[in-house]
Design an enzyme around this catalytic site. Structure first.
Site, PDB file in Angstrom:
ATOM      1  N   GLY A   1      95.964 -23.461  50.796  1.00  0.00           N
ATOM      2  CA  GLY A   1      97.109 -24.257  50.378  1.00  0.00           C
ATOM      3  C   GLY A   1      96.614 -25.148  49.083  1.00  0.00           C
TER       4      GLY A   1
ATOM      5  N   HIS B   1     100.612 -30.822  55.745  1.00  0.00           N
ATOM      6  CA  HIS B   1      99.312 -31.219  54.821  1.00  0.00           C
ATOM      7  C   HIS B   1      99.451 -31.420  53.391  1.00  0.00           C
ATOM      8  CE1 HIS B   1      95.000 -31.089  53.899  1.00  0.00           C
ATOM      9  NE2 HIS B   1      95.348 -30.831  52.949  1.00  0.00           N
ATOM     10  N   GLU B   2     100.312 -30.173  52.937  1.00  0.00           N
ATOM     11  CA  GLU B   2     100.482 -30.016  51.672  1.00  0.00           C
ATOM     12  C   GLU B   2     101.666 -31.071  50.904  1.00  0.00           C
ATOM     13  OE1 GLU B   2      98.448 -28.810  50.108  1.00  0.00           O
ATOM     14  OE2 GLU B   2      97.542 -27.215  51.517  1.00  0.00           O
TER      15      GLU B   2
ATOM     16  N   GLN C   1      96.956 -32.242  43.561  1.00  0.00           N
ATOM     17  CA  GLN C   1      95.792 -32.071  43.542  1.00  0.00           C
ATOM     18  C   GLN C   1      95.104 -31.727  42.517  1.00  0.00           C
ATOM     19  OE1 GLN C   1      95.915 -29.668  47.353  1.00  0.00           O
ATOM     20  NE2 GLN C   1      94.111 -30.479  47.581  1.00  0.00           N
TER      21      GLN C   1
ATOM     22  N   HIS D   1     100.443 -34.421  50.384  1.00  0.00           N
ATOM     23  CA  HIS D   1      99.631 -34.636  49.138  1.00  0.00           C
ATOM     24  C   HIS D   1     100.984 -35.210  48.185  1.00  0.00           C
ATOM     25  CE1 HIS D   1      95.468 -33.267  49.454  1.00  0.00           C
ATOM     26  NE2 HIS D   1      96.008 -32.202  49.838  1.00  0.00           N
TER      27      HIS D   1
ATOM     28  N   CYS E   1      90.133 -30.261  53.324  1.00  0.00           N
ATOM     29  CA  CYS E   1      91.014 -30.257  52.229  1.00  0.00           C
ATOM     30  C   CYS E   1      90.099 -30.150  50.922  1.00  0.00           C
ATOM     31  CB  CYS E   1      91.498 -31.833  52.027  1.00  0.00           C
ATOM     32  SG  CYS E   1      92.429 -32.124  50.763  1.00  0.00           S
ATOM     33  N   LEU E   2      90.731 -29.463  50.136  1.00  0.00           N
ATOM     34  CA  LEU E   2      89.894 -29.097  48.684  1.00  0.00           C
ATOM     35  C   LEU E   2      89.562 -30.314  47.904  1.00  0.00           C
ATOM     36  CD1 LEU E   2      91.883 -25.902  47.521  1.00  0.00           C
ATOM     37  CD2 LEU E   2      89.566 -25.987  48.806  1.00  0.00           C
TER      38      LEU E   2
END
Ligand code: GNR
Ligand code: NI
Length: 168
Positions: free
Chosen positions: A46, A134-135, A51, A138, A92-93
């Site tokens: 994702g 999660h997204e 991000q 963000h 997480c990236l």
């Protein structure tokens, strides 16, 4: 297409609240394709626009094993359908190298728009339900480390700050 740079915790820009998308044009489509390419390259399942330092409510997700299920969620909203929760190890990236268990609602109903601006509703299960939450976090400036103890969060911050100093 282009690979986009991913911000890393504790970059304060990850704390911005994203604004709704109102214009569905070719530039939006190109940006979504760049987000998908960046997510697959990372690799991740994702990516939220926050991000990559674009503070608009745009998310891409693909939880398939073979890149066969790219999904786009513009202006996503969800409701929790019942009290049931599920634990999942999250990464997480923007917090590279750290994986911790997070408890979230198991059953949600998501409403969002696709890249053309058409609305759709979905009741995701399993990893897709985790990833949508999660997204969507963000887009509100929230990270999975916010669900951990402040001790764990501080340790992660210090380790990443050290890496960033070594990289600079
Ligand atoms: O690639 C990712 N994997 C992942 C695993 C468990 C729960 C959430 C995720 S999302 C993450 C990519 C990312 O940082 N998206 O914001
Ligand atoms: Ni993330």
């Amino acid at each position: 297409m282009a690979l986009l740079d991913i911000l890393e915790f504790p970059d304060p820009r990850l704390r911005n609240k994203a604004a709704p998308v109102t214009v569905f044009d070719a530039a939006l489509g190109r940006f979504i394709d760049d987000m998908l390419e960046t997510m697959y390259d990372a690799p991740g399942i994702g990516l939220a626009a926050t991000q990559v330092n674009v503070h608009r409510r745009i998310v891409v997700i693909d939880v398939s094993e073979d890149h066969s299920d790219p999904r786009v969620f513009i202006n996503p909203e969800y409701n929790v359908l019942d009290e049931e929760t599920a634990e999942h190890d999250e990464g997480c990236l923007s917090v590279p190298g750290f994986y911790e268990t997070v408890v979230r609602p198991r059953h949600i109903r998501v409403t969002a728009m696709d890249r053309k601006g058409d609305s759709f509703t979905l009741e995701p299960q399993g990893l897709l339900a985790v990833c949508v939450q999660h997204e969507r976090d963000h887009l509100e400036g929230k990270l999975f480390v916010d669900y951990l103890s402040s001790l764990k969060r501080t340790r992660i911050r210090i380790k990443l700050e050290k890496q960033h100093r070594l990289r600079a």
